[in-house]
Design an enzyme around this catalytic site. Structure first.
Site, PDB file in Angstrom:
ATOM      1  N   GLY A   1      38.565  26.222  34.100  1.00 32.75           N
ATOM      2  CA  GLY A   1      37.503  26.261  34.694  1.00 32.75           C
ATOM      3  C   GLY A   1      36.070  25.619  34.310  1.00 32.75           C
ATOM      4  O   GLY A   1      35.423  25.193  35.333  1.00 32.75           O
TER       5      GLY A   1
ATOM      6  N   ASP B   1      48.507  30.601  36.821  1.00 25.83           N
ATOM      7  CA  ASP B   1      47.959  30.239  38.118  1.00 25.83           C
ATOM      8  C   ASP B   1      48.735  29.444  38.983  1.00 25.83           C
ATOM      9  O   ASP B   1      49.106  28.563  38.567  1.00 25.83           O
ATOM     10  CB  ASP B   1      46.552  29.808  38.021  1.00 25.83           C
ATOM     11  CG  ASP B   1      45.395  30.910  37.217  1.00 25.83           C
ATOM     12  OD1 ASP B   1      45.351  31.917  37.732  1.00 25.83           O
ATOM     13  OD2 ASP B   1      44.408  30.443  36.378  1.00 25.83           O
TER      14      ASP B   1
ATOM     15  N   ASN C   1      42.084  36.634  31.728  1.00 26.86           N
ATOM     16  CA  ASN C   1      42.743  36.326  33.099  1.00 26.86           C
ATOM     17  C   ASN C   1      44.106  36.758  33.202  1.00 26.86           C
ATOM     18  O   ASN C   1      44.678  37.602  33.942  1.00 26.86           O
ATOM     19  CB  ASN C   1      42.351  35.191  33.427  1.00 26.86           C
ATOM     20  CG  ASN C   1      41.037  34.733  33.827  1.00 26.86           C
ATOM     21  OD1 ASN C   1      40.150  35.725  33.886  1.00 26.86           O
ATOM     22  ND2 ASN C   1      40.672  33.348  33.835  1.00 26.86           N
TER      23      ASN C   1
ATOM     24  N   HIS D   1      30.929  30.232  33.649  1.00 22.77           N
ATOM     25  CA  HIS D   1      32.032  30.300  33.513  1.00 22.77           C
ATOM     26  C   HIS D   1      32.541  31.731  33.074  1.00 22.77           C
ATOM     27  O   HIS D   1      33.373  32.313  33.599  1.00 22.77           O
ATOM     28  CB  HIS D   1      32.851  29.139  32.849  1.00 22.77           C
ATOM     29  CG  HIS D   1      34.330  29.382  32.821  1.00 22.77           C
ATOM     30  ND1 HIS D   1      35.097  29.232  31.803  1.00 22.77           N
ATOM     31  CD2 HIS D   1      35.165  29.384  33.977  1.00 22.77           C
ATOM     32  CE1 HIS D   1      36.289  29.549  32.071  1.00 22.77           C
ATOM     33  NE2 HIS D   1      36.326  29.328  33.478  1.00 22.77           N
TER      34      HIS D   1
ATOM     35  N   GLU E   1      35.807  23.121  32.579  1.00 15.91           N
ATOM     36  CA  GLU E   1      35.761  21.820  32.721  1.00 15.91           C
ATOM     37  C   GLU E   1      35.604  21.131  33.965  1.00 15.91           C
ATOM     38  O   GLU E   1      35.091  19.947  34.605  1.00 15.91           O
ATOM     39  CB  GLU E   1      37.133  21.013  32.269  1.00 15.91           C
ATOM     40  CG  GLU E   1      37.354  21.170  30.518  1.00 15.91           C
ATOM     41  CD  GLU E   1      37.584  22.558  30.147  1.00 15.91           C
ATOM     42  OE1 GLU E   1      37.756  22.518  28.918  1.00 15.91           O
ATOM     43  OE2 GLU E   1      37.573  23.469  31.018  1.00 15.91           O
TER      44      GLU E   1
ATOM     45  N   ASP F   1      53.593  29.287  33.175  1.00 15.83           N
ATOM     46  CA  ASP F   1      52.226  28.897  33.349  1.00 15.83           C
ATOM     47  C   ASP F   1      51.833  30.139  34.062  1.00 15.83           C
ATOM     48  O   ASP F   1      52.945  31.247  34.559  1.00 15.83           O
ATOM     49  CB  ASP F   1      52.472  27.609  34.484  1.00 15.83           C
ATOM     50  CG  ASP F   1      50.939  27.497  34.831  1.00 15.83           C
ATOM     51  OD1 ASP F   1      49.809  27.450  34.397  1.00 15.83           O
ATOM     52  OD2 ASP F   1      50.680  27.478  36.236  1.00 15.83           O
TER      53      ASP F   1
END
Length: 287
Positions: free
Chosen positions: A69, A28, A142, A96, A71, A26
């Site tokens: 983000g 973040d 990102n 966003h 959502e 994953d």
């Protein structure tokens, strides 16, 4: 690849144990404590769109229960009824996208560092010839910015698969992103380990059949990650051991490839005994 003793290699073959082939991360909260930068970027984007919305830390912790983000913004509009929400709904995608640009700028400014053990373990896995993958709800841009800032641009080529953003229809806690990553890797779930920081992420990985190492992040420290094979404060470093919170104990005090192989063997053995009607809890307690 690092040498395994002939005895242990033969034992693994005779027992049917799967070799460790890939690590799936994953992003973040797992690779780095990025959520504070995301929060700042959201608030900056709101101001840029003429909204007086502010997401303080306590509220953002709650909103992180919604993955994605875009959502998350829609959830905020629907459940918190902020001023200007009705008009902002039509601009959520644009908002966003603006937030993503701001977040990438914060990352490239050097405002984030990898969590303990992350850079080391990724490098060890790469040097050992293991495959590396990303499975995340965040946008590909990102991911690229974070990996480039943490390890260097060359790190992007180390990852065989970057499963990110809207590449699958359902986000975590749905298993879709992990199923996609496994298909692209060409690996069985029993030959991989996933790394997560949240309940949603752990649930997604477990539904896909993966053993999980969970390192709860600052914003998600209260999440229930008890389905994980091992729960640690972080991945640890030589001379700076991780704190074990639950599950598998790594002999060296930090997560290394040998420990992951042993953990995976144990997880697969428990799964096998469960499927054949054995008593995995008793066997695990006896080890």
């Amino acid at each position: 690849m690092p040498r395994t003793s002939r005895r242990s290699a033969r034992a693994r073959q005779e027992s049917g144990a799967m070799p460790l082939e890939a690590l799936i991360f994953d992003v973040d909260g797992t690779l780095a404590e990025t959520e504070e930068l995301h929060r700042q970027a959201f608030n900056e984007a709101f101001r840029a769109f003429g909204l007086d919305w502010v997401w303080p830390r306590d509220l953002y912790r709650e909103l992180l229960g919604v993955t994605g983000g875009r959502e998350r913004i829609l959830h905020y509009i629907d459940h918190y009824a902020p001023a200007g929400g009705a008009g902002a709904r039509a601009k959520v995608s644009e908002m966003h996208a603006d937030k993503t640009v701001r977040y990438v700028k914060l990352i490239r400014a050097g405002d984030v560092a990898p969590r303990p053990g992350v850079r080391r373990l990724i490098a060890e896995a790469h040097d050992a010839g293991l495959r590396l993958a990303i499975a995340t709800t965040t946008r590909p841009g990102n991911v690229e910015a974070l990996l480039g800032a943490m390890i260097g641009r060359e790190a992007l080529s180390w990852f065989s698969v970057i499963a990110a953003g809207d590449i699958v229809p359902a986000k975590k806690p749905a298993r879709d992103i992990y199923d996609y990553a496994l298909r692209e890797l060409g690996c069985a779930a029993s030959a991989c380990v996933a790394f997560e920081d949240s309940a949603n992420g752990v649930r997604a990985a477990r539904q896909a059949g993966l053993a999980v190492v969970a390192t709860p992040s600052f914003f998600l420290s209260a999440d229930d990650v008890s389905e994980s094979a091992s729960v640690l404060s972080d991945l640890g470093e030589p001379g700076r051991p991780a704190r074990r919170l639950a599950g598998w104990r790594f002999a060296k005090g930090y997560v290394d490839l040998a420990g992951l192989r042993s953990m995976l063997d144990e997880a697969n053995e428990i799964k096998r005994k469960t499927s054949t009607g054995g008593s995995p809890r008793a066997d695990a307690a006896a080890r």
